[in-house]
Design a protein around this motif. Structure first.
Motif, PDB file in Angstrom:
ATOM      1  N   ARG A   1       0.844  -1.190   0.000  1.00 39.33           N
ATOM      2  CA  ARG A   1       0.000   0.000   0.000  1.00 39.33           C
ATOM      3  C   ARG A   1       0.882   1.243   0.000  1.00 39.33           C
ATOM      4  O   ARG A   1       2.033   1.217   0.420  1.00 39.33           O
ATOM      5  N   GLY A   2       0.294   2.326  -0.476  1.00 38.40           N
ATOM      6  CA  GLY A   2       1.016   3.590  -0.530  1.00 38.40           C
ATOM      7  C   GLY A   2       0.061   4.721  -0.852  1.00 38.40           C
ATOM      8  O   GLY A   2      -1.165   4.546  -0.907  1.00 38.40           O
ATOM      9  N   GLU A   3       0.609   5.887  -1.095  1.00 34.70           N
ATOM     10  CA  GLU A   3      -0.193   7.067  -1.427  1.00 34.70           C
ATOM     11  C   GLU A   3       0.566   7.900  -2.441  1.00 34.70           C
ATOM     12  O   GLU A   3       1.755   8.184  -2.270  1.00 34.70           O
ATOM     13  N   TYR A   4      -0.129   8.257  -3.530  1.00 31.65           N
ATOM     14  CA  TYR A   4       0.529   9.052  -4.559  1.00 31.65           C
ATOM     15  C   TYR A   4      -0.518   9.871  -5.310  1.00 31.65           C
ATOM     16  O   TYR A   4      -1.570   9.349  -5.711  1.00 31.65           O
ATOM     17  N   ASP A   5      -0.226  11.151  -5.493  1.00 31.00           N
ATOM     18  CA  ASP A   5      -1.073  12.032  -6.299  1.00 31.00           C
ATOM     19  C   ASP A   5      -2.529  12.017  -5.829  1.00 31.00           C
ATOM     20  O   ASP A   5      -3.448  11.799  -6.622  1.00 31.00           O
ATOM     21  N   MET A   6      -2.743  12.226  -4.524  1.00 33.38           N
ATOM     22  CA  MET A   6      -4.065  12.318  -3.904  1.00 33.38           C
ATOM     23  C   MET A   6      -4.826  11.006  -3.900  1.00 33.38           C
ATOM     24  O   MET A   6      -6.030  10.971  -3.655  1.00 33.38           O
ATOM     25  N   ILE A   7      -4.144   9.903  -4.206  1.00 36.47           N
ATOM     26  CA  ILE A   7      -4.770   8.586  -4.214  1.00 36.47           C
ATOM     27  C   ILE A   7      -4.029   7.678  -3.241  1.00 36.47           C
ATOM     28  O   ILE A   7      -2.831   7.447  -3.394  1.00 36.47           O
ATOM     29  N   SER A   8      -4.729   7.180  -2.234  1.00 37.03           N
ATOM     30  CA  SER A   8      -4.172   6.145  -1.374  1.00 37.03           C
ATOM     31  C   SER A   8      -4.658   4.802  -1.906  1.00 37.03           C
ATOM     32  O   SER A   8      -5.833   4.657  -2.254  1.00 37.03           O
ATOM     33  N   PHE A   9      -3.769   3.829  -1.982  1.00 34.31           N
ATOM     34  CA  PHE A   9      -4.107   2.589  -2.678  1.00 34.31           C
ATOM     35  C   PHE A   9      -3.517   1.384  -1.953  1.00 34.31           C
ATOM     36  O   PHE A   9      -2.582   1.490  -1.164  1.00 34.31           O
ATOM     37  N   GLU A  10      -4.093   0.232  -2.259  1.00 27.49           N
ATOM     38  CA  GLU A  10      -3.568  -1.050  -1.821  1.00 27.49           C
ATOM     39  C   GLU A  10      -3.650  -2.013  -2.993  1.00 27.49           C
ATOM     40  O   GLU A  10      -4.700  -2.169  -3.611  1.00 27.49           O
ATOM     41  N   VAL A  11      -2.534  -2.670  -3.301  1.00 27.01           N
ATOM     42  CA  VAL A  11      -2.441  -3.587  -4.427  1.00 27.01           C
ATOM     43  C   VAL A  11      -2.242  -5.000  -3.896  1.00 27.01           C
ATOM     44  O   VAL A  11      -1.371  -5.236  -3.053  1.00 27.01           O
ATOM     45  N   ASN A  12      -3.045  -5.917  -4.394  1.00 22.45           N
ATOM     46  CA  ASN A  12      -2.927  -7.329  -4.062  1.00 22.45           C
ATOM     47  C   ASN A  12      -2.691  -8.071  -5.371  1.00 22.45           C
ATOM     48  O   ASN A  12      -3.601  -8.204  -6.194  1.00 22.45           O
ATOM     49  N   ALA A  13      -1.457  -8.557  -5.592  1.00 21.52           N
ATOM     50  CA  ALA A  13      -1.076  -9.162  -6.864  1.00 21.52           C
ATOM     51  C   ALA A  13      -0.654 -10.606  -6.654  1.00 21.52           C
ATOM     52  O   ALA A  13       0.095 -10.921  -5.722  1.00 21.52           O
ATOM     53  N   ALA A  14      -1.134 -11.482  -7.536  1.00 20.60           N
ATOM     54  CA  ALA A  14      -0.743 -12.892  -7.530  1.00 20.60           C
ATOM     55  C   ALA A  14       0.029 -13.177  -8.812  1.00 20.60           C
ATOM     56  O   ALA A  14      -0.413 -12.820  -9.904  1.00 20.60           O
ATOM     57  N   MET A  15       1.176 -13.810  -8.676  1.00 21.41           N
ATOM     58  CA  MET A  15       2.018 -14.108  -9.814  1.00 21.41           C
ATOM     59  C   MET A  15       1.738 -15.523 -10.320  1.00 21.41           C
ATOM     60  O   MET A  15       1.178 -16.367  -9.610  1.00 21.41           O
ATOM     61  N   GLY A  16       2.161 -15.785 -11.562  1.00 19.82           N
ATOM     62  CA  GLY A  16       1.891 -17.062 -12.183  1.00 19.82           C
ATOM     63  C   GLY A  16       3.049 -18.031 -12.088  1.00 19.82           C
ATOM     64  O   GLY A  16       3.963 -17.887 -11.277  1.00 19.82           O
ATOM     65  N   ASP A  17       3.009 -19.041 -12.955  1.00 16.46           N
ATOM     66  CA  ASP A  17       4.009 -20.098 -12.976  1.00 16.46           C
ATOM     67  C   ASP A  17       5.390 -19.544 -13.295  1.00 16.46           C
ATOM     68  O   ASP A  17       5.538 -18.569 -14.026  1.00 16.46           O
ATOM     69  N   ALA A  18       6.417 -20.210 -12.765  1.00 18.02           N
ATOM     70  CA  ALA A  18       7.789 -19.731 -12.937  1.00 18.02           C
ATOM     71  C   ALA A  18       8.231 -19.732 -14.392  1.00 18.02           C
ATOM     72  O   ALA A  18       9.145 -18.984 -14.762  1.00 18.02           O
ATOM     73  N   HIS A  19       7.622 -20.553 -15.246  1.00 19.39           N
ATOM     74  CA  HIS A  19       8.052 -20.667 -16.634  1.00 19.39           C
ATOM     75  C   HIS A  19       7.150 -19.892 -17.595  1.00 19.39           C
ATOM     76  O   HIS A  19       7.296 -20.004 -18.808  1.00 19.39           O
ATOM     77  N   SER A  20       6.225 -19.117 -17.073  1.00 23.43           N
ATOM     78  CA  SER A  20       5.315 -18.346 -17.914  1.00 23.43           C
ATOM     79  C   SER A  20       5.643 -16.866 -17.810  1.00 23.43           C
ATOM     80  O   SER A  20       6.370 -16.443 -16.903  1.00 23.43           O
ATOM     81  N   PRO A  21       5.107 -16.051 -18.729  1.00 22.45           N
ATOM     82  CA  PRO A  21       5.325 -14.595 -18.614  1.00 22.45           C
ATOM     83  C   PRO A  21       4.836 -14.022 -17.294  1.00 22.45           C
ATOM     84  O   PRO A  21       5.304 -12.972 -16.859  1.00 22.45           O
ATOM     85  N   HIS A  22       3.904 -14.732 -16.646  1.00 25.51           N
ATOM     86  CA  HIS A  22       3.345 -14.220 -15.398  1.00 25.51           C
ATOM     87  C   HIS A  22       4.253 -14.454 -14.203  1.00 25.51           C
ATOM     88  O   HIS A  22       3.859 -14.224 -13.054  1.00 25.51           O
ATOM     89  N   ALA A  23       5.478 -14.927 -14.460  1.00 25.71           N
ATOM     90  CA  ALA A  23       6.476 -14.954 -13.392  1.00 25.71           C
ATOM     91  C   ALA A  23       6.878 -13.541 -13.013  1.00 25.71           C
ATOM     92  O   ALA A  23       7.282 -13.275 -11.876  1.00 25.71           O
ATOM     93  N   ILE A  24       6.775 -12.606 -13.946  1.00 22.47           N
ATOM     94  CA  ILE A  24       7.106 -11.203 -13.659  1.00 22.47           C
ATOM     95  C   ILE A  24       5.925 -10.272 -13.894  1.00 22.47           C
ATOM     96  O   ILE A  24       5.952  -9.119 -13.477  1.00 22.47           O
ATOM     97  N   VAL A  25       4.879 -10.756 -14.571  1.00 21.75           N
ATOM     98  CA  VAL A  25       3.652  -9.982 -14.773  1.00 21.75           C
ATOM     99  C   VAL A  25       2.553 -10.627 -13.939  1.00 21.75           C
ATOM    100  O   VAL A  25       2.316 -11.831 -14.061  1.00 21.75           O
TER     101      VAL A  25
END
Length: 671
Positions: A197-221
Motif C-alpha cells: 500500500r502507498g499514497e501518490y497524487d491524492m490517491i491512497s491505494f492497496e495492491v494485491n497481486a498474484a504471480m503465475g508459474d515460474a516458466h510463464s510470462p506471469h512470473a514477472i507480470v
C-alpha cells in the motif's frame, strides 16, 4: 548469541543506512532478499511480443462529492447522477516490456455515462512492474529492486507452503515509497504473491497481486491484480476498485455491447456489484408514464449540455481512429498557468494530431499555444512534420511561430564605452520588436550516429512601438532570410547529443534586408541514474561572424521563452533570472546548465514535510557573454502533487545579484 549479533547488526545498519539490511526471525534465510533482487536477471522470461486476453472489472463508490469534482480530469462523468458505478472490459494486451504495452479493449458493459473511463490514472497502475526500479511507469520506488534497497527495511520469516515471507517498510515516510509483504520462493527469489500500500497524487491505494508459474510470462507480470484506491480532493472522496485477470482464456469478443459478458465472465460478480447493475437497468426501464418520459428527455438535454462543456472546456480530449489520432488540452484550466519573476504570469495549452500512412510514414501537427499576461501577448508555435521514413529519421517539417519579443542590438553602440556590469536595461529606451518566423527543415540520418538537416529561417520583425520608431526616423520592419545546415551526432541513450549549426542570411530574398552569419554548437545529456535520479547537462555556445548596421542577435539555442513549461520542461535547462534583454545583447555566448534531481534528496528527510515531496532538484547555471561579467544562477526546486516551485539566486561576477522564483501548477499533470 547469534540472535544478539543479528540484532546488533540490524541496529548498526539503521544508524549507518547500510544498503539492504535484513531483520531475520528464527534463523530465517537472509539470502532470500538477495535472491529476490536477482530473480529478474537470472530467471525472468522475455515477454516481448507476448499477447494475451484480459478481463477488467472496475467500480466507483462516491462517499462525498461537491461541484469541484467537475474540474478534476476524467471525473466529470461520475461527478453527478448515481453514487455507484460499475464497468467490465474484455480486451487484448500486447507487451513489449512490463511497462510498455498496447491495450485493445472492448467495453462490454458499463453504467458510467456514455461508457466513459473515469479516473483514467488508475489504468496506469493495472500492472505493477514489481522487479523494476519503479512500480508504475516512473513513479513509486519498488522494494523488490536492488537499487532501491537503501530506502527500505526488510524482515524475513517463514511463509505459507514452505516459502519465505518478506515484509518491507520504508525508512522514512514519502509518497514515492510503499509498505507491505511478499510471499517469495526460497530457492529462486520469485514472488508468489504480494500486497503493498502507498499514497501518490491524492490517491491512497492497496495492491494485491498474484504471480503465475515460474516458466510463464506471469512470473514477472501478475496473473491477477486487485487494486483498491481512495481519491480525496477538496472534500470529495471516491472509493474505486480495479481488478484485472489474465488467467482467463476467453475469446476476444466482437459482438454487441452487454450481450457476451454474462456468459463468459470468468468470475461471478459480488452481490454489491450486481446491485449497481440492477439499479441502473431498473432506472433505464422506468419510462412507463408520459411524465417520466418528459423528465428523462429534459435530463438528457441537460446532460448533453454539460457534456459539451466538459468536452471542450474542462477536459483533455482525444480521439483515435484506424490511422489517425487527435489530442487537445482543456481550453480553460487554471492548472496550466505558471509564474516567474522574470516572465510574469503565463498560460499554455497543447494540441496534437497524427496520421499514419504506414508504420514508418506519418504526418504530425503539434501546435503549442500560450499567453503572457506581463506583456499581454499571445504566442504560438505550429510545427507540421511529415516523416518519410522513421527508420532513417527522414522527415520534413514546416513550422510557423510568432517567436519571442526581441531587441535590436544596435542600441549597444550608445553604451559601448560604459561600465557594462552596471547597465540597467529597464531604464534604457530599447527598440523592442515582435518576431514572426517561418522555418522549413529537412532531416535524414546519413550513418548510424550522424544526422544532417538542411533548411531556411525567415523572420519578420515588427517594432512594438511603430509610432516612436517612425518619429526617430528608423524602420519599423526588418526581414531576414537565411539558409542553414545542422549536424547532429547521437552516440547512444544516456550519452550527449551534439549539434553544430551554421546559418547565413541572404539579402534581397522575400524582402530580406539583414546580413549576418551565425555559428552555434550544443551538447546536451539527460541521464537516468539509480532510484529515479536524473542528471541534466547542457553545454553550448554561439557567435556571429558578420553583421550589418541593422543587426538582430537571435540565437537558436539561447533565447527568451514566453510559452511556459513545467517541472520536466524549461526549469531544467533555462536561466530563470536572466534579464530578457541580455539574450539579444552579445555577438557571442557560452552557457552551461546543469541540474540533479532525486525523489529523496534534502527536504524529503524532514518529518511531516518530506512525505509530500515527490522529487527535488538542484540547479547550477553559468553564462558568459559580452558586456557582462560571468553570470551564475544557483537554485533549488521541488515538486509535489499540487505544484512545482523553484527558488533561484544569481551571482554577477563575485557579487550576489538578485533572487527570484518560478512556480507552476502540477495538479493532475499525471492524469
Amino acid at each position: 548469541m547469534k540472535h544478539r549479533l543479528a540484532t546488533l547488526y540490524a541496529l548498526l545498519g539503521i544508524l549507518l543506512c547500510l544498503p539492504g539490511h535484513v531483520f531475520a526471525n528464527h534463523g530465517g534465510d537472509s539470502l532470500v532478499v538477495d535472491r529476490l533482487f536477482a530473480y529478474k536477471r537470472n530467471f525472468a522470461p522475455n515477454i516481448d511480443g507476448v499477447s494475451e486476453t484480459f478481463y477488467l472489472k472496475y467500480t466507483y463508490r462516491t462517499a462525498r462529492r461537491n461541484p469541484t469534482l467537475f474540474f478534476v480530469p476524467s471525473m466529470y462523468s461520475i461527478a453527478k447522477g448515481s453514487r455507484d458505478y460499475i464497468g467490465e472490459n474484455i480486451g487484448k494486451i500486447t507487451f513489449r516490456s512490463i511497462d510498455d504495452f498496447k491495450i485493445e479493449q472492448k467495453t462490454i458493459k458499463s453504467t458510467v455515462p456514455h461508457n466513459r473511463q473515469a479516473m483514467d490514472v488508475m489504468m496506469k497502475s493495472l500492472i505493477p512492474d514489481l522487479y523494476g526500479v519503479s512500480l508504475f511507469g516512473g513513479y513509486m520506488l519498488s522494494p523488490f529492486n536492488y537499487s532501491n534497497r537503501i530506502f527500505y527495511r526488510y524482515r524475513v520469516s517463514s511463509g505459507e507452503g514452505g516459502n519465505a515471507c518478506i515484509t518491507f517498510r520504508p525508512k522514512l515516510r514519502n509518497t514515492q515509497l510503499v509498505e507491505g509483504f511478499a510471499i517469495v520462493d526460497k530457492m529462486t527469489g520469485r514472488i508468489v504473491r504480494t500486497r503493498f500500500r502507498g499514497e501518490y497524487d491524492m490517491i491512497s491505494f492497496e495492491v494485491n497481486a498474484a504471480m503465475g508459474d515460474a516458466h510463464s510470462p506471469h512470473a514477472i507480470v501478475p496473473v491477477r491484480c486487485d487494486t483498491r484506491a481512495t481519491f480525496k480532493f477538496m472534500g470529495n472522496k471516491i472509493h474505486t476498485r480495479f481488478f484485472v485477470n489474465f488467467d482467463c482464456p476467453l475469446p476476444y469478443p466482437g459482438g454487441a455491447e452487454g450481450a457476451p459478458i454474462d456468459s463468459i465472465r470468468p468470475t461471478p460478480l459480488e452481490k454489491s456489484e450486481e446491485a449497481i447493475y440492477n439499479e441502473y437497468f431498473a432506472e433505464e426501464a422506468s419510462t412507463d408514464t408520459v411524465a417520466k418520459k418528459e423528465s428523462k428527455r429534459r435530463r438528457k438535454i441537460a446532460e448533453k449540455a454539460w457534456d459539451a462543456i466538459d468536452d471542450y472546456l474542462l477536459s483533455r480530449q482525444g480521439a483515435d481512429l484506424k490511422n489517425a489520432s487527435v489530442t487537445m488540452s482543456p481550453l480553460f484550466n487554471p492548472l496550466y498557468m505558471s509564474y516567474s519573476n522574470n516572465r510574469g504570469l503565463a498560460y499554455k495549452m497543447d494540441i496534437g494530431a497524427r496520421y499514419s500512412f504506414k508504420p514508418t510514414m506519418t504526418l504530425t501537427l503539434k501546435p503549442r499555444l500560450g499567453y503572457n499576461f506581463k506583456i499581454r501577448k499571445f504566442f504560438f508555435n505550429v510545427p507540421l512534420r511529415y516523416t518519410i521514413d522513421s527508420r532513417r529519421d527522414a522527415w520534413v517539417e514546416l513550422s510557423w511561430a510568432n517567436g519571442n519579443r526581441i531587441t535590436n542590438s544596435s542600441v549597444l553602440d550608445i553604451i559601448k564605452e560604459e561600465n557594462r556590469d552596471t547597465i540597467d536595461f529597464s531604464a534604457l529606451d530599447l527598440d523592442y520588436f515582435d518576431d514572426e518566423s517561418v522555418n522549413l527543415t529537412g532531416n535524414t540520418r546519413i550513418s548510424r550516429h550522424v544526422e544532417v538537416a538542411l533548411g531556411f529561417n525567415y523572420h519578420r520583425r515588427t517594432a512594438v512601438n511603430e509610432v516612436s520608431m517612425r518619429q526617430a526616423g528608423k524602420p519599423t520592419v526588418y526581414n531576414s532570410f537565411a539558409p542553414f545546415v545542422k549536424l547532429t551526432i547521437k552516440t547512444r541513450p544516456g550519452w550527449p547529443v551534439v549539434t553544430a549549426n551554421y546559418e547565413r542570411s541572404q539579402t534581397g530574398i522575400f524582402g530580406s534586408n539583414i546580413k549576418y552569419e551565425r555559428w552555434e554548437f550544443d551538447a546536451s545529456m539527460k541521464r537516468t541514474l539509480h532510484c529515479l535520479r536524473q542528471v541534466n547537462v547542457r553545454l553550448g555556445g554561439g557567435f556571429y561572424t558578420n553583421k550589418s548596421s541593422n543587426y538582430f542577435v537571435d540565437f537558436g539555442n539561447f533565447h527568451e521563452n514566453y510559452i511556459p513549461g513545467g517541472w520536466n520542461d524549461d526549469m531544467a535547462g533555462d536561466f530563470q533570472l536572466l534579464n530578457s534583454a541580455w539574450y539579444n545583447a552579445s555577438r557571442y555566448y557560452v552557457r552551461l546548465n546543469t541540474s540533479y534531481s532525486s525523489p529523496l534528496l534534502l527536504l524529503t528527510w524532514i518529518p511531516m514535510v518530506g512525505k509530500y515531496i515527490e522529487s527535488e532538484r538542484i540547479y547550477v547555471n553559468h553564462l558568459l557573454i559580452a558586456h557582462m561579467r560571468p553570470y551564475t544562477e544557483i537554485g533549488y526546486g521541488l515538486t509535489n502533487r499540487y505544484f512545482s516551485v523553484g527558488i533561484f539566486g544569481s551571482i554577477l561576477g563575485c557579487k550576489l545579484h538578485e533572487f527570484g522564483s518560478k512556480f507552476s501548477f502540477e495538479l493532475f499533470s499525471k492524469w
